[in-house]
Design a protein around this motif. Structure first.
Motif, mmCIF file in Angstrom:
data_model
loop_
_atom_site.group_PDB
_atom_site.id
_atom_site.type_symbol
_atom_site.label_atom_id
_atom_site.label_comp_id
_atom_site.label_asym_id
_atom_site.label_seq_id
_atom_site.Cartn_x
_atom_site.Cartn_y
_atom_site.Cartn_z
ATOM 1 N N LEU A 126 0.892 -1.259 -0.027
ATOM 2 C CA LEU A 126 0.145 -0.101 -0.053
ATOM 3 C C LEU A 126 0.822 1.416 0.052
ATOM 4 O O LEU A 126 0.680 2.399 -0.422
ATOM 5 N N GLY A 127 2.079 1.172 0.804
ATOM 6 C CA GLY A 127 2.945 2.180 0.814
ATOM 7 C C GLY A 127 3.941 2.266 -0.614
ATOM 8 O O GLY A 127 4.947 2.819 -0.488
ATOM 9 N N SER A 128 3.514 1.645 -1.536
ATOM 10 C CA SER A 128 4.362 1.590 -2.816
ATOM 11 C C SER A 128 4.321 2.663 -3.851
ATOM 12 O O SER A 128 4.838 2.703 -4.922
ATOM 13 N N GLY A 129 3.160 3.676 -3.441
ATOM 14 C CA GLY A 129 3.191 4.811 -4.147
ATOM 15 C C GLY A 129 4.428 5.546 -4.294
ATOM 16 O O GLY A 129 4.412 6.135 -5.655
ATOM 17 N N GLY A 130 5.090 5.837 -3.469
ATOM 18 C CA GLY A 130 6.705 6.615 -3.889
ATOM 19 C C GLY A 130 7.303 6.131 -4.981
ATOM 20 O O GLY A 130 7.886 6.819 -5.851
ATOM 21 N N PHE A 131 7.263 4.672 -5.215
ATOM 22 C CA PHE A 131 7.910 3.967 -6.220
ATOM 23 C C PHE A 131 7.130 4.351 -7.378
ATOM 24 O O PHE A 131 7.355 4.334 -8.661
ATOM 25 N N ALA A 132 5.775 3.562 -7.336
ATOM 26 C CA ALA A 132 4.711 3.526 -8.572
ATOM 27 C C ALA A 132 4.455 4.637 -9.226
ATOM 28 O O ALA A 132 4.757 5.051 -10.434
ATOM 29 N N VAL A 133 4.038 5.773 -8.379
ATOM 30 C CA VAL A 133 3.969 7.193 -8.903
ATOM 31 C C VAL A 133 4.952 7.743 -9.361
ATOM 32 O O VAL A 133 5.268 8.335 -10.631
ATOM 33 N N GLY A 134 6.149 7.485 -8.627
ATOM 34 C CA GLY A 134 7.419 8.048 -9.088
ATOM 35 C C GLY A 134 8.059 7.876 -10.270
ATOM 36 O O GLY A 134 8.527 8.468 -11.181
ATOM 37 N N ILE A 135 8.147 6.454 -10.535
ATOM 38 C CA ILE A 135 8.533 5.954 -11.940
ATOM 39 C C ILE A 135 7.782 6.848 -13.057
ATOM 40 O O ILE A 135 8.252 7.221 -13.952
ATOM 41 N N ALA A 136 6.391 6.611 -12.868
ATOM 42 C CA ALA A 136 5.718 7.258 -14.079
ATOM 43 C C ALA A 136 5.882 8.754 -14.158
ATOM 44 O O ALA A 136 6.008 9.181 -15.060
ATOM 45 N N ALA A 137 6.010 9.504 -13.090
ATOM 46 C CA ALA A 137 6.358 10.829 -13.114
ATOM 47 C C ALA A 137 7.715 11.353 -13.793
ATOM 48 O O ALA A 137 7.894 11.948 -14.635
ATOM 49 N N TRP A 138 8.670 10.665 -13.129
ATOM 50 C CA TRP A 138 10.134 10.779 -13.355
ATOM 51 C C TRP A 138 10.700 10.160 -14.559
ATOM 52 O O TRP A 138 11.265 10.627 -15.477
ATOM 53 N N VAL A 139 10.290 8.811 -14.460
ATOM 54 C CA VAL A 139 10.913 7.999 -15.650
ATOM 55 C C VAL A 139 10.238 8.075 -16.959
ATOM 56 O O VAL A 139 10.856 8.313 -17.978
ATOM 57 N N PHE A 140 8.994 7.880 -16.761
ATOM 58 C CA PHE A 140 8.331 7.961 -17.989
ATOM 59 C C PHE A 140 7.573 9.354 -18.275
ATOM 60 O O PHE A 140 6.517 9.738 -18.993
ATOM 61 N N ASN A 141 8.178 10.227 -17.472
ATOM 62 C CA ASN A 141 7.775 11.794 -17.618
ATOM 63 C C ASN A 141 6.467 12.320 -17.849
ATOM 64 O O ASN A 141 5.811 12.828 -18.767
ATOM 65 N N ASN A 142 5.453 11.647 -16.995
ATOM 66 C CA ASN A 142 3.917 11.961 -16.661
ATOM 67 C C ASN A 142 4.183 13.094 -15.751
ATOM 68 O O ASN A 142 3.880 13.038 -14.514
ATOM 69 N N LYS A 143 3.875 14.295 -16.432
ATOM 70 C CA LYS A 143 4.165 15.563 -15.603
ATOM 71 C C LYS A 143 3.022 15.559 -14.790
ATOM 72 O O LYS A 143 3.104 16.226 -13.712
ATOM 73 N N LYS A 144 1.576 15.327 -15.248
ATOM 74 C CA LYS A 144 0.680 15.491 -14.262
ATOM 75 C C LYS A 144 0.730 14.911 -12.992
ATOM 76 O O LYS A 144 0.092 15.259 -11.944
#
Lengths: 324, 417, 388
Positions: free
Chosen positions: B69-87
């Motif tokens: 449940l606390g994996s947001g930091g990594f799951a959201v982070g990858i999308a934002a920083w690695v896959f450049n999901n700016k939203k």
């Protein structure tokens, strides 16, 4: 009729060769078939091997055991274990292996009561032990020469993963007290080191019927096979449990009653650690993780530069401190 | 219509509420029980663990489920920083905070659960490691992740707090901030690779359980499916936190970001389910999904909760906030059941053995959840965590400046480059 | 004057004067060690010779023995040792200053003897009480020298150092207190509350238990450790069932089904005939009476009556069976099963799980209702932004 030595050899060869050939085929064919059948998870690959001539173990023949439990008493005495009287405060009657009990005689009764067999439970001393593979820092170790699996307290964190990883339910955790231990059969390693006059484990020393014997795995396996060969059909599936099970164990079993019934589960022939080989492949030389790390850092750097630039632009507009 | 542009603290709300004290009371009881556990051991009165079920709630729920449940930091982070999901940048801080709290309480729980924690110091001596042990991987990666990258990622809100509230320390905090900005990509790279490794190793743990884990769950791919589940659980958790913040503190939601969160959750759940079914079918065990009674039902409950929720989220109905809340919650429950199954629900240690936690065990389990909730409640009120608009920030600044004269929250010109 | 000289004598001197050999004394001490192998400071880790040495050094304890509602069976059991000289020896170990059935005096002479014994040893003597004390109607159902027994007891006890209640009657009422208890008979500890009391229940009790308690008090100056019913642990810590010679028959399920039947004659377990052994704490199964092996109820083929257990003897009917499994341990099975049972659901834990999941579900439902009431969606706005 007199026979020359040459003739004798010839006759012998004629008689033996077909038997040998048949033997080879009959062994090879099922093996090959089995190998073909097995999916990769259950292949017979082993991570670890032992020197069979030195690896020590036990051979327990359930057909010889009379259930006298003297091995249990001797085991407690050798290992200086307190009697487990927790069932009622009086009787030493452990219901299962626990931190008072390294060796236990159990009784199998068929549902209709017509059939029964004893079963001696203690560590199987796997050739490639699951518990040891599970242990973080080497709290469970395997003696390099004898292959005995033993517990080393200073390296044990008390995580109990060994209990999850052992398919035979052997390691027992001390549930009481602030300084718990993992208790399991160590083939009387410590008592024998303390007192060199002790030449064998307590259980084999006292067994009145030699139902459990002590020796090297090589000798024990030969003896077990001799017994099976001497009385075909006597033992369940004419099989020596532990020869291949869980990658092979140093403690071997012979039983008339089905092995699964007396508490020896069908664990397949792959050693427990080998089930993790795919996971280990992902970590081989750390290539994959490092590659991933590099890629992610590269991508993140690029995106981070853009993002920082964007933040500065925004600050110009709003006068608010940028947030990372 | 709100656009999330930056994180804004929850303002004008007291920290010491009645709920705060209620949580403190629970924590006090739990810590006393924890102390007793340290002295008396994991006895029958404290835990329901037994030799066949050697792992109880503390490991299987607090660590193996809640860090999912606390994996947001990594799951959201990858999308934002690695896959450049700016939203997704706007919700990063919520994700990081929930991760941090889940991981640290999980690690504490691990320390309380193990019998001989004083021997854990071997973890800093790599030559003492047994590299074959999945648990070692978890011990190393999880503590490393929680104490280095995850910790560093959660520092910027604290630096900001110092800059605004303690002018004396401002220059030091600003220096730290700029140093952090220089090495940030390396930190977040570590912050993604480490959880990927140990979240999958949490699955690998149970691979050693062999045939005791029911065949619908036991697979060589368990690590991959486990980390996959952690990914959407992270999204569930972030979304739920934001919706609860709306309820509790009337924080506006950004429809664009919410839609993005929904979309990613839906695709993660779809692909996860597909992969899971594929794995079961390839292993030739699909029939067990219908023939094994309790296990089959459990399997379909998991599937229905996750897949059903994802489907609802993908429809027009799922755009309603209440439906969204329900769907994310049920999806999280389904995912949590999945993560709980291999160790407990679908784990048949022995013929006559089952596991049910003891009351004290449950209270300690709840205590560490309460600690995380308490930490979250304090953090969002003190630090800029929850997303908001620049307008919100201005309102907050006005309010803060009215009660704390001299505080400067606006009007910062960019530094020269 | 002569009396003073006699009192200062040690036990060893006294025995020597009475003409006992060291051998006799050590034999007695051996029996004492066998009676109380643990639980007494006197015999703990000591050889009979060491016990004899310590006992010999001690002064003879002064004992005053009172009889109330009793049958004198307890005194009889003390005197009816298999050899008369053993009883004499026991009597010589103590200074029995007053004992109604063992003294020659009667009437006023006896009254005077009691008075002088109590006065001269005030605060030092051990009071042994035999028989229960009637309380109804101010104790008028038993008069001693014109006074109610209960007053005599109170008077004497107020000057005693310690009290030993000898027999079930003195311990908690025994036979006289059996339903309907017409005299409201009760034990000593219900009346005297400010003195150390040791109960030695039994009907009759084993005299060696008394000897152990008295000598422990004389030599070590303290009473032995007792259980919650004030019974000395060294003799009453286990139930008769634990060491019963017929136990093997119980475990194997072989029971006598009637008196004089073949199963009874074969010595099978008497449980089904109403034996109270499984719930009765006493050492009878290892310490038989009159120094004769098997001289005790179960040894002679009669079920244990439960005389040493309050609420069993004189209360539960003689032939009623007791719940053996509720009180005592019987091995679940001689062998461990292949798969033993693990795990249990505690009521508190189940309640907590219910409460926690209920609270979570309730809170979630309330939250979703509240969100629903705002009727807010992200649909239009998301579309708008998409269109931008």
């Amino acid at each position: 009729m007199a026979m020359t030595r040459r003739e004798a050899f010839k006759t012998l060869a004629k008689g033996t060769l077909p038997v040998l050939a048949a033997g080879c085929v009959s062994t090879a064919l099922p093996t090959a078939a089995r190998a073909a059948d097995d999916n990769e998870l259950e292949s017979n690959s082993k991570y670890r091997k032992v020197d069979e001539a030195h690896a020590l173990g036990l051979l327990y023949d359930a057909t010889k055991c009379v259930g006298c439990k003297s091995c249990m008493v001797k085991c407690s005495e050798y290992n200086e274990l307190k009697p487990d009287t927790r069932v009622d405060g009086i009787h030493q009657a452990p219901p299962s292996l626990n931190y008072f009990t390294k060796n236990l005689i159990k009784l199998y009764r068929s549902d209709d009561g017509s059939d029964h067999s004893y079963f001696k439970q203690q560590c199987m001393h796997c050739i490639d032990p699951g518990c040891m593979n599970a242990c973080m820092f080497g709290g469970l170790r395997k003696d390099e020469e004898t292959g005995v699996v033993w517990w080393y307290g200073p390296k044990c964190v008390g995580c109990r993963y060994c209990q999850i990883a052992c398919p035979f339910h052997i390691p027992a955790f001390q549930w009481d007290g602030f300084n718990p231990k993992i208790v399991k059969c160590e083939l009387c390693r410590t008592p024998m080191q303390k007192d060199p006059s002790k030449k064998e484990p307590g259980c084999t020393k006292v067994c009145p019927t030699n139902a459990v014997i002590y020796g090297t795995r090589k000798d024990l396996l030969a003896e077990a096979k001799r017994r099976v060969a001497a009385a075909p059909g006597k033992y369940y599936q004419d099989k020596v449990y532990g020869e291949h099970d869980a990658g092979g164990t140093q403690v071997l079993y012979l039983s008339r009653v089905g092995y699964d019934k007396i508490g020896l589960p069908d664990v397949g022939e792959a050693s427990i650690p080998s089930t993790l080989k795919y996971s280990h492949m992902a970590y081989k030389w750390m290539v994959l993780p490092l590659l991933l790390y590099g890629t992610m850092v590269a991508l993140a750097s690029k995106n981070f530069a853009h993002h920082s630039h964007h933040l500065v632009e925004e600050q110009k507009e709003t006068g608010l401190r940028p947030q990372l | 219509m709100t656009r999330w542009e930056r994180s804004v603290p929850v303002y004008g709300v007291p920290v010491l509420t009645r709920g705060f004290w209620a949580l403190c009371a629970l924590i006090a009881v739990g810590l006393v029980l924890t102390g007793y556990r340290e002295v008396a051991g994991l006895t029958a009165g404290i835990s329901g663990m037994t030799d066949p079920f050697a792992w109880g709630l503390w490991k299987t729920f607090n660590v193996m489920v809640l860090t999912g449940l606390g994996s947001g930091g990594f799951a959201v982070g990858i999308a934002a920083w690695v896959f450049n999901n700016k939203k997704l940048h706007s919700v990063m801080r919520v994700a990081l905070l929930t991760s941090c709290l889940a991981y640290w309480t999980g690690l504490c729980m691990l320390g309380i659960d193990v019998g001989r924690p004083w021997n854990f110091y071997w973890v800093v001596l790599p030559w003492q490691w047994n590299l074959h042990s999945p648990l070692l991987e978890i011990a190393v990666c999880m503590s490393l992740y929680a104490s280095v990258p995850l910790f560093l990622e959660n520092l910027p809100p604290i630096f900001e707090y110092i800059i605004y509230e303690f002018p004396k320390w401002r220059s030091i905090a600003e220096t730290c901030e700029s140093v952090m900005a220089k090495v940030y990509p390396f930190i977040i790279g570590l912050a993604y690779i480490l959880p990927m490794m140990h979240q999958s190793s949490l699955g690998a743990l149970m691979v050693l359980g062999g045939k005791r884990v029911h065949t619908l769950w036991q697979t060589p791919c368990l690590p991959l499916i486990y980390v996959w589940a952690a990914a959407y659980l992270g999204y569930n958790c972030v979304t739920l936190c934001i919706l609860l913040a709306k309820l509790a503190w009337k924080r506006d939601v950004d429809p664009v970001v919410m839609a993005e969160l929904n979309k990613l959750t839906v695709w993660l759940v779809y692909s996860w389910t597909a992969f899971r079914f594929l794995d079961i079918i390839v292993r030739g065990k699909f029939l067990h999904a219908f023939t094994d009674g309790y296990f089959s039902i459990l399997f379909w409950v998991e599937t229905a909760l996750t897949l059903g929720s994802a489907y609802v989220l993908s429809t027009e109905k799922g755009k309603k906030l209440s439906t969204m809340f329900n769907a994310h919650l049920l999806c999280a429950v389904g995912g949590m059941i999945y993560r709980f199954s291999p160790t407990t629900l679908a784990f048949s240690a022995k013929e006559n053995a089952f596991y049910f936690p003891a009351a004290a065990e449950l209270i300690v389990c709840l205590t560490f959840i309460a600690i995380a909730v308490l930490g979250y409640l304090v953090a969002v009120k003190k630090l800029a965590i929850l997303p908001g608009s620049n307008e919100d920030w201005m309102k907050m600044a006005k309010y803060e400046e009215s009660i704390k004269p001299g505080i400067q929250l606006t009007g910062y010109a960019p530094a020269d480059h | 004057m002569a009396k003073d000289a006699f009192e200062k004598e040690t036990i060893a001197q006294s025995l020597k004067n009475a003409g006992y050999s060291r051998r006799d004394f050590i034999q007695l001490c051996t029996t004492l060690v066998a009676t109380a192998p643990m639980g007494l400071a006197l015999t703990e880790n000591a050889t009979p010779a060491e016990v004899a040495k310590n006992v010999g050094k001690a002064k003879k304890p002064s004992v005053v023995w009172l009889h109330f509602q009793d049958c004198t069976g307890c005194s009889e059991s003390l005197l009816r040792t298999s050899k008369p000289d053993v009883a004499d020896l026991i009597i010589n170990l103590i200074s029995l200053d007053y004992h109604e059935t063992l003294m020659v005096a009667c009437g006023d002479q006896a009254e005077a003897a009691l008075k002088s014994a109590v006065e001269e040893n005030a605060g030092k003597f051990v009071l042994v009480v035999e028989g229960s004390i009637p309380r109804k109607d101010k104790g008028v159902y038993m008069m001693l020298g014109g006074k109610p027994a209960i007053d005599v007891l109170k008077e004497t006890a107020s000057k005693a150092a310690a009290i030993i209640a000898m027999g079930s009657c003195a311990s908690w009422g025994g036979v006289p207190s059996a339903d309907p208890n017409p005299t409201d008979a009760t034990g000593v500890d219900q009346i005297i509350t400010d003195k150390p009391i040791v109960n030695i229940p039994g009907c009759p009790p084993n005299p060696y238990t008394l000897l152990g308690v008295v000598l422990e008090y004389a030599v070590m100056g303290k009473l032995p450790a007792c259980d919650s019913l004030k019974r000395p642990k060294f003799s009453f810590d286990r139930v008769i069932h634990d060491h019963c010679p017929r136990r093997a028959h119980f475990d194997a399920g072989r029971f006598a089904d009637g008196y004089g039947t073949p199963s009874h004659r074969q010595g099978y377990c008497l449980f089904k005939l109403g034996c109270k052994g499984p719930v009765t704490h006493a050492g009878c199964s290892t310490r038989h009476f009159n120094e004769i092996p098997d001289c005790w109820p179960i040894g002679l083929g009669a079920p244990c009556f439960g005389c040493t257990e309050k609420g069993v003897g004189f209360t539960i009917p003689l032939f009623d069976r007791v719940d053996a499994h509720g009180f005592t341990a019987t091995p679940p099975d001689t062998y461990a099963p292949i798969s033993s049972t693990f795990g249990k659901v505690g009521a508190g834990a189940a309640l907590l799980v219910g409460l926690a999941s209920g609270a979570l579900a309730g809170a979630s439902w309330a939250a979703s209702q509240k969100l629903a009431s705002s009727e807010e969606t992200i649909a239009d706005e998301a579309k708008t932004s998409g269109g931008k």
